[in-house]
Design an enzyme around this catalytic site. Structure first.
Site, PDB file in Angstrom:
ATOM      1  NE  ARG A  37       3.273   2.302 -85.199  1.00 14.43           N
ATOM      2  CZ  ARG A  37       2.697   3.382 -85.733  1.00 14.43           C
ATOM      3  NH1 ARG A  37       2.873   3.654 -87.016  1.00 14.43           N
ATOM      4  NH2 ARG A  37       1.969   4.189 -84.995  1.00 14.43           N
ATOM      5  CG  ASN A  52      46.960   2.356 -63.859  1.00 12.48           C
ATOM      6  OD1 ASN A  52      47.291   1.509 -64.679  1.00 12.48           O
ATOM      7  ND2 ASN A  52      45.774   2.928 -63.874  1.00 12.48           N
TER       8      ASN A  52
END
Length: 486
Positions: free
Chosen positions: A18, A391
């Site tokens: 379910r 960077n």
């Protein structure tokens, strides 16, 4: 003396159809732990000699999860789901012969507490029961097994909903499926189970009737907190239990001295730690190993995961993960702190700033519209608005170091790897690619050149040209705009 149970067996082999999910039901999360994680935490509080989880559907995923989250737990495999009695048989087959109390619980009952399991064991022993079952009275027991008692209130048997007649279905006392057994009673009962029922399964509940037939007392502990017996079968129930768990968690913290302005919009995982006089404003979510120290203020509209916020810090409209925010620091609004960010005492990360693996020193500021990644920034540094720490070169990440009391002007780019020495300056608009020495001013931009008459030649017929002509007319004091019809 508190009895240490011989074993706790957690049943977690069901498919959970379910839930309509590729994830095994017991691995769905609630308040920062998996469903089975909550069951294991409650069981571990009893300090059992053995803790076994029965796995079946998605067993590889569940076993891997348990190995990471609770490595001391052992697992037993239920190859076919032939009922709860069969699941317990699978667990016992993997354990040594037991003597004492065996607790059986479920992997999808997340609100069950260790205190309730302890009370179950205590009553089991105080009443000299062979079996004791945890029960609760609920308004709608549909789907649950019913507790059938005799005229004296003793438990006769448990009847599953599908096997119950109309009279039995009117009983409101439901079976939680959580039991304390004497080990010998459990072994004897399991050996005699049959699949003579609608489901054709081996029901653990039938052990209670067999125990009673053997002259052993069957008792029940009725909990007044029915939430602790509620299981998760679908996502609607998962959400309901999540809300209830969060209500309990926020209530607990408020009673411990935390101010929560709006508990309905505040979500706190069970793994989070808070100290007194913390203030949580509306829209705050605290997840994982987050720790908030005394006097800090979080929110509104902030999500922190695995983040530490020190005393007196203020965090507004921020998303942070794996970050450390120092004492009396300020963060936000609209900041994104990625893993490895460390902000020092009285530091500032301001609006629309993103950081990653950035160590920012005491009293340093990254106030506006900047990206700082893979960087060490010293104490007393000011990073001007719009500064980018570049960077990444497309292949590798590189580190940038900014020394103490250095000033980086607005709209600068620091191209890693680069080091700015203590006490240096970067002129606004510079692209810095070389190291500086202490006291240097880095200027890395072309000299400005104004091209006279460019708009007249390149932008005819535009509003820009008309504005330029009007401005020139004002400068010369002329009433006529050059190029007009007047």
């Amino acid at each position: 003396m508190t009895t240490r149970p011989a074993a706790v067996i957690v049943l977690a082999a069901g498919e959970g159809t379910r839930m309509k999910s590729s994830i095994p039901k017991v691995l769905h999360e609630l308040s920062g732990r998996s469903l089975v994680g909550h069951a294991v935490a409650a069981a571990q509080s009893l300090e059992p000699e053995h803790l076994s989880v029965v796995v079946g559907h998605g067993r590889d995923q569940v076993t891997a999860h348990l190995a990471d989250a609770a490595p001391a737990v052992t697992t037993a495999i239920q190859e076919e789901q032939l009922g709860t009695g069969h699941a317990v048989q699978c667990a016992l087959a993997m354990l040594p012969e037991l003597s004492g109390v065996v607790v059986v619980t479920y992997g999808d009952v997340p609100l069950l507490s260790g205190d309730t399991l302890r009370a179950l064991i205590d009553q089991h022993e105080a009443d000299s029961n062979g079996v004791t079952v945890l029960t609760a009275h609920v308004a709608d027991p549909t789907g649950y097994g019913r507790i059938v008692r005799d005229e004296h209130g003793a438990v006769l048997r448990i009847v599953e909903h599908k096997d119950a007649d109309e009279e039995t279905r009117r009983i409101t006392e439901m079976n939680s499926g959580i039991y304390a057994f004497d080990a010998d009673v459990l072994r004897s009962g399991l050996a005699r189970l049959t699949a003579d029922n609608v489901q054709g399964e081996l029901y653990l509940t039938d052990v209670l009737g067999l125990a009673r037939a053997d002259g052993r007392r069957v008792g029940a502990l009725v909990t007044g907190d029915a939430w602790q017996t509620e299981g998760v079968n679908d996502r609607s129930q998962l959400a309901a239990l999540n809300r209830e768990m969060n209500r309990r968690v926020t209530t607990q913290w408020m009673r411990a001295g935390v101010t929560i302005i709006d508990p309905a919009t505040t979500w706190i995982d069970v793994t989070v730690t808070l100290e007194r006089d913390v203030v949580l404003r509306p829209g705050v979510q605290l997840h994982g190993s987050t720790r908030i120290h005394e006097g800090a203020e979080i929110g509104p509209d902030s999500t922190l995961r695995d983040t530490t916020v020190d005393r007196g810090a203020v965090v507004i409209r921020t998303h942070a993960e794996g970050a450390e925010i120092g004492p009396h620091a300020n963060v936000g609004p609209f900041s994104y702190l990625r893993p490895g960010t460390r902000l020092g005492k009285k530091g500032k990360i301001g609006g629309f700033v993103e950081t990653k693996k950035a160590e920012i020193g005491e009293g340093s500021k990254v106030p506006h519209l900047s990206y700082v990644g893979d960087a060490t920034i010293g104490d007393g540094v000011n990073i001007g608005a719009g500064t980018i720490v570049a960077n990444y070169d497309g292949v590798h990440k590189h580190h940038t170091t900014v020394g103490d009391h250095t000033f980086v002007g607005s709209d600068s780019v620091l191209v890693a790897p680069v080091e700015l020495a203590d006490g240096s300056y970067v002129a606004a608009g510079s692209t810095v690619t070389s190291h500086t020495e202490p006291g240097d001013l880095a200027v890395a931009r072309a000299r400005q050149r104004n091209v006279s008459g460019w708009v007249d030649r390149r932008r005819p017929g535009t509003s820009t040209l008309e504005a330029a002509r009007r401005a020139r007319a004002r400068q010369t004091g002329s009433d006529v705009v050059e190029g007009s019809d007047q």
